[in-house]
Enzyme design. Structure first.
Site, mmCIF file in Angstrom:
data_model
loop_
_atom_site.group_PDB
_atom_site.id
_atom_site.type_symbol
_atom_site.label_atom_id
_atom_site.label_comp_id
_atom_site.label_asym_id
_atom_site.label_seq_id
_atom_site.Cartn_x
_atom_site.Cartn_y
_atom_site.Cartn_z
ATOM 1 N N TYR A 1 0.942 -1.135 -0.318
ATOM 2 C CA TYR A 1 -0.127 0.144 -0.433
ATOM 3 C C TYR A 1 1.082 1.244 0.096
ATOM 4 O O TYR A 1 2.574 0.765 0.819
ATOM 5 C CB TYR A 1 -0.652 0.023 1.307
ATOM 6 C CG TYR A 1 -1.928 1.280 0.837
ATOM 7 C CD1 TYR A 1 -1.829 2.281 2.414
ATOM 8 C CD2 TYR A 1 -2.756 1.631 0.455
ATOM 9 C CE1 TYR A 1 -2.377 3.455 2.957
ATOM 10 C CE2 TYR A 1 -3.476 3.060 0.946
ATOM 11 C CZ TYR A 1 -3.050 3.380 2.138
ATOM 12 O OH TYR A 1 -4.069 4.568 1.862
ATOM 13 N N ASP B 1 9.514 2.539 -0.903
ATOM 14 C CA ASP B 1 8.320 3.163 -0.266
ATOM 15 C C ASP B 1 8.860 2.941 1.586
ATOM 16 O O ASP B 1 7.934 1.741 2.078
ATOM 17 C CB ASP B 1 7.058 2.654 -0.538
ATOM 18 C CG ASP B 1 6.102 3.641 0.470
ATOM 19 O OD1 ASP B 1 4.680 3.716 -0.045
ATOM 20 O OD2 ASP B 1 5.955 4.262 0.977
ATOM 21 N N LYS C 1 5.790 9.412 8.781
ATOM 22 C CA LYS C 1 4.588 8.540 9.499
ATOM 23 C C LYS C 1 6.093 9.873 10.555
ATOM 24 O O LYS C 1 6.087 10.900 11.167
ATOM 25 C CB LYS C 1 5.234 7.036 10.080
ATOM 26 C CG LYS C 1 3.563 6.487 8.830
ATOM 27 C CD LYS C 1 3.331 5.337 9.134
ATOM 28 C CE LYS C 1 2.482 4.833 8.233
ATOM 29 N NZ LYS C 1 1.134 5.148 8.406
HETATM 30 P P1 KE4 Z 1 -0.259 8.278 4.320
HETATM 31 O O1 KE4 Z 1 -0.869 8.452 3.375
HETATM 32 O O2 KE4 Z 1 -1.867 7.707 5.440
HETATM 33 O O3 KE4 Z 1 0.249 9.345 5.428
HETATM 34 O O4 KE4 Z 1 0.548 7.552 4.264
HETATM 35 C C1 KE4 Z 1 0.435 5.841 2.613
HETATM 36 C C2 KE4 Z 1 1.172 5.275 3.355
HETATM 37 C C3 KE4 Z 1 2.245 4.960 1.855
HETATM 38 N N1 KE4 Z 1 3.304 4.068 2.262
HETATM 39 C C4 KE4 Z 1 2.448 3.112 3.300
HETATM 40 C C5 KE4 Z 1 3.920 1.983 3.202
HETATM 41 C C6 KE4 Z 1 2.456 3.283 5.011
HETATM 42 O O5 KE4 Z 1 1.790 2.254 5.282
HETATM 43 C C7 KE4 Z 1 1.012 4.007 4.425
HETATM 44 C C8 KE4 Z 1 -0.177 4.915 5.667
HETATM 45 N N2 KE4 Z 1 0.026 3.121 6.316
HETATM 46 C C9 KE4 Z 1 -1.851 3.030 6.434
HETATM 47 C C10 KE4 Z 1 -1.376 2.371 8.062
HETATM 48 N N3 KE4 Z 1 -1.424 0.564 7.147
HETATM 49 C C11 KE4 Z 1 -1.446 3.862 8.081
HETATM 50 C C12 KE4 Z 1 -2.656 3.783 8.691
HETATM 51 C C13 KE4 Z 1 -3.871 4.696 7.551
HETATM 52 O O6 KE4 Z 1 -4.658 4.895 6.466
HETATM 53 O O7 KE4 Z 1 -4.615 5.975 8.678
#
Ligand code: KE4
Length: 438
Positions: free
Chosen positions: A151, A246, A274
């Protein structure tokens, strides 16, 4: 800390009923909904400190979500909070450059060997989106390889379902994404280099980048098998394709130098999020100076953001990364995570529950399966999702907060001390019993 343990209480339930009237599903991110664990009101959080979060009914939980990764120092770390408070008193956002952005950029470049230049954005999604556009702009190519189960945020071109194989072009992963937008997205199998080689054989010279989570943290926690990342590096080198890590989740989580330092494989572009913001909305894209200068204003690839490099996010990121840089936090966490994993496995065995943990640095995963290890998306899909759901509620009822989904990783922090681990294992004993009785 009080140790009252109970399901989300009346105030959470009341807030959830109100929230659903004005916020889709009552949450601002679907990951926070309890839909994946049988539904019901999530705990609405009032405050947090160290390893603990406290909900609006005063229930206290040992927390393994950590805001889905950022809180590696523990919640409300004094240095981070003080940095934000001091900066806030000077004003919030200026629409003009600040010295803080330079300081965080230099810190990132010092800590991550492959990064010579970095652009701040406001989320991991923006970081992945920018990395993709940058790779396409820099190479002049259109196609991208991603992996089923990885993701990269809600980027249209990367929200795709796996087709029947890596040669099939992406199928939109959500309504609202036109087929044309994913027509150049190829979906390969994580930890399966052959599936990547097939895609290169068919499209090699038109592939702008391979985008990968160097540890897959969005299909639970799946480290790369020996040679997988190295193989991606070789395939990219052979075809003039950029390798994009990523590291939104793995960045500064699995190693002070990110996954690329842990595994010794150097990407061309890194997406961060993060931890880089210490709990504030910060993302970043980093690469060599040559690649990064393709971005506006030095180059033609457009990218921008009103609040990019936000002073409070920069202050929090500096206060966080500066505590991680010497590796002492990761060294302190390692034995505590080992104790936790050993204890979980012992309790599962005692209750006859098929269970496996996997980890990389300060992130880990819990699988309800008798498989000796979980390496691919299909392995995860074969796990006992209902078993996880029962375990989740057993842990919640006994004061431990996990992500409400079987496909999420878990996150431990510097603040998880012996007492927090002991409370976690005591809860796990009861939770495994509940799983076994089902
Ligand atoms: P954000 O746009 O949510 O800050 O990051 C997206 C993203 C991009 N790449 C990786 C590897 C990620 O894990 C994420 C976001 N992770 C999720 C957890 N599975 C965030 C939780 C959520 O969507 O509320």
């Amino acid at each position: 800390m009080s140790s009252s343990h109970a399901r989300p209480g009346p105030r959470s339930i009341e807030l959830f009923e109100r929230a659903q009237r004005t916020i889709p599903g009552g949450v601002n991110s679907p990951a926070r909904a309890f839909n994946g664990v049988g539904g019901g009101a999530p705990a609405f959080i009032d405050r947090a400190k160290g390893a603990y979060i406290i909900d609006v009914d005063g229930n206290e939980y040992v927390d393994y979500v950590g805001s889905y990764g950022p809180m590696i120092l523990g919640h409300a770390d004094p240095q981070v909070i003080e940095a934000i408070q001091k900066q806030a008193a000077k004003g919030l956002s200026f629409g003009a450059p600040t010295g803080l952005e330079v300081e965080l950029a230099e810190l990132i470049c010092d800590m991550v060997g492959s990064i010579e230049s970095v652009r701040m954005v406001n989320s991991g999604t923006e970081a992945a989106m920018t990395a993709l556009r940058l790779a396409r702009g820099y190479t002049g190519r259109k196609k991208v390889i991603k992996f089923a189960g990885n993701y990269h945020g809600h980027v249209d071109a990367l929200l795709v379902n796996a087709g029947s194989g890596p040669l099939t072009l992406g199928i939109p992963g959500s309504p609202g994404i036109p087929e044309a937008v994913v027509a150049d997205t190829l979906v390969a199998t994580y930890n399966d280099l052959d599936s990547v080689a097939e895609a290169f054989a068919a499209h090699g010279d038109d592939i702008a980048c391979v985008m990968v989570e160097p540890v897959a943290g969005n299909m639970n926690c799946i480290p790369p098998v020996e040679g997988f990342l190295e193989g991606l590096r070789s395939l990219c080198d052979a075809h003039g394709t950029l390798l994009v890590f990523d590291e939104v989740m793995t960045g500064f989580r699995v190693h002070p130098g990110c996954a690329q330092a842990l595994f010794g494989v150097t990407p061309d572009v890194t997406a961060l999020g993060k931890i880089v913001g210490g709990g504030m909305p910060v993302g970043a894209v980093g690469a060599s100076r040559q690649v990064m200068e393709t971005l506006a204003p030095t180059g033609p690839v457009y990218q921008a953001g009103t609040l990019s490099g936000h002073p409070l996010g920069m202050a929090a990121g500096i206060a966080t990364l500066s505590q991680l840089a010497d590796g002492s936090v990761h060294r302190a966490i390692a034995p505590k995570l080992a104790t936790l994993r050993k204890g979980l496995a012992e309790h599962a065995t005692r209750h006859g529950v098929p269970f496996l943990t996997q980890a990389a640095g300060a992130m880990f995963g819990m699988f309800f399966t008798d498989q000796p290890r979980v390496e691919r998306f299909d392995d995860v899909a074969a796990c006992d999702i209902d078993g996880f759901s029962r375990f989740f509620h057993g842990m919640l009822d006994n004061g431990v907060y996990l992500a409400p989904a079987a496909f999420e990783a878990a996150f431990i922090s510097r603040a998880h001390d012996d007492e927090a681990i002991e409370r976690t294992l005591a809860a796990a004993d009861k939770a495994f019993a509940a799983v076994a009785q089902a």
